[in-house]
Design a protein around this motif. Structure first.
Motif, short mmCIF file in Angstrom:
data_model
loop_
_atom_site.label_atom_id
_atom_site.label_comp_id
_atom_site.label_asym_id
_atom_site.label_seq_id
_atom_site.Cartn_x
_atom_site.Cartn_y
_atom_site.Cartn_z
N LEU A 1 17.29 40.13 44.52
CA LEU A 1 16.63 40.51 43.27
C LEU A 1 17.46 40.08 42.06
O LEU A 1 16.92 39.58 41.07
N GLU A 2 18.77 40.28 42.14
CA GLU A 2 19.65 39.89 41.03
C GLU A 2 19.65 38.38 40.85
O GLU A 2 19.64 37.88 39.72
N MET A 3 19.67 37.65 41.95
CA MET A 3 19.64 36.18 41.85
C MET A 3 18.31 35.70 41.27
O MET A 3 18.28 34.78 40.45
N ASP A 4 17.20 36.32 41.68
CA ASP A 4 15.90 35.96 41.12
C ASP A 4 15.85 36.25 39.62
O ASP A 4 15.33 35.45 38.84
N GLU A 5 16.40 37.38 39.21
CA GLU A 5 16.43 37.74 37.79
C GLU A 5 17.30 36.75 37.01
O GLU A 5 16.94 36.32 35.91
N THR A 6 18.43 36.36 37.58
CA THR A 6 19.30 35.38 36.93
C THR A 6 18.59 34.04 36.80
O THR A 6 18.67 33.39 35.75
N LEU A 7 17.89 33.62 37.84
CA LEU A 7 17.15 32.36 37.80
C LEU A 7 16.09 32.39 36.71
O LEU A 7 15.95 31.43 35.95
N ALA B 1 16.07 34.21 33.98
CA ALA B 1 16.75 34.19 32.68
C ALA B 1 17.24 32.78 32.35
O ALA B 1 17.13 32.33 31.20
N GLU B 2 17.78 32.06 33.33
CA GLU B 2 18.26 30.70 33.09
C GLU B 2 17.11 29.76 32.78
O GLU B 2 17.22 28.89 31.91
N VAL C 1 13.65 27.63 26.10
CA VAL C 1 13.87 27.86 24.67
C VAL C 1 14.74 26.76 24.08
O VAL C 1 14.45 26.24 23.00
N SER C 2 15.78 26.37 24.79
CA SER C 2 16.66 25.31 24.32
C SER C 2 15.91 23.99 24.16
O SER C 2 16.09 23.27 23.17
N ALA C 3 15.05 23.67 25.13
CA ALA C 3 14.27 22.43 25.05
C ALA C 3 13.31 22.46 23.87
O ALA C 3 13.14 21.45 23.18
N GLN C 4 12.70 23.62 23.62
CA GLN C 4 11.78 23.73 22.49
C GLN C 4 12.51 23.58 21.17
O GLN C 4 12.00 22.97 20.23
N ARG C 5 13.71 24.10 21.08
CA ARG C 5 14.48 24.01 19.84
C ARG C 5 14.95 22.60 19.55
O ARG C 5 15.15 22.24 18.40
N ARG C 6 15.16 21.80 20.59
CA ARG C 6 15.65 20.44 20.42
C ARG C 6 14.54 19.40 20.41
O ARG C 6 14.78 18.23 20.21
#
Length: 121
Positions: free
Chosen positions: A38-44, A46-47, A53-58
């Motif tokens: 569950l923690e790994m899925d949540e981390t994935l 979030a990443e 978001v980073s791609a949209q900003r650039r």
């Protein structure tokens, strides 16, 4: 065996399923495994969100037109002389776009684009 009790050379042939199920079935380890998954899925998630978001900003206006082309979106493109060009983005070049409306093609230089809007439904 080495000092830690492991079979030397990694030989686990004597264990069930080659050693994979050696600890399977222990309730504490099953719960820990579920929590870690569950923690790994949540981390994935979030990443992936951060990357999106980073791609949209650039992204550039050309990148946005590429997405519109992939989606066959219909857009209103306002150009420097104040006119609107309405149609589907058919192609995106290095410095221009092609807008198609009722079979007519209009090439627009990216440097002449002032605004892009989605038509109101």
């Amino acid at each position: 065996m080495d000092p830690l009790g492991d079979v030397s050379g990694g030989d686990v042939s004597g264990w069930p399923e080659g050693g994979r199920d050696r600890l399977h079935g222990h309730p504490d380890l099953d719960a820990l495994g579920r929590r870690l998954r569950l923690e790994m899925d949540e981390t994935l998630r979030a990443e992936q969100y951060a990357a999106r978001v980073s791609a949209q900003r650039r992204s550039t206006i050309r990148d946005r037109f590429l997405l519109a082309e992939d989606r066959a979106e219909s857009l209103n493109v306002e150009v420097v002389d104040g006119s609107d060009i309405h149609g589907t983005i058919a192609a995106v070049g290095a410095d221009h776009i092609v807008v198609v409306h009722h079979g007519r093609h209009c090439w627009v230089a990216l440097q002449h684009v002032v605004a892009v809007r989605r038509p109101t439904p």
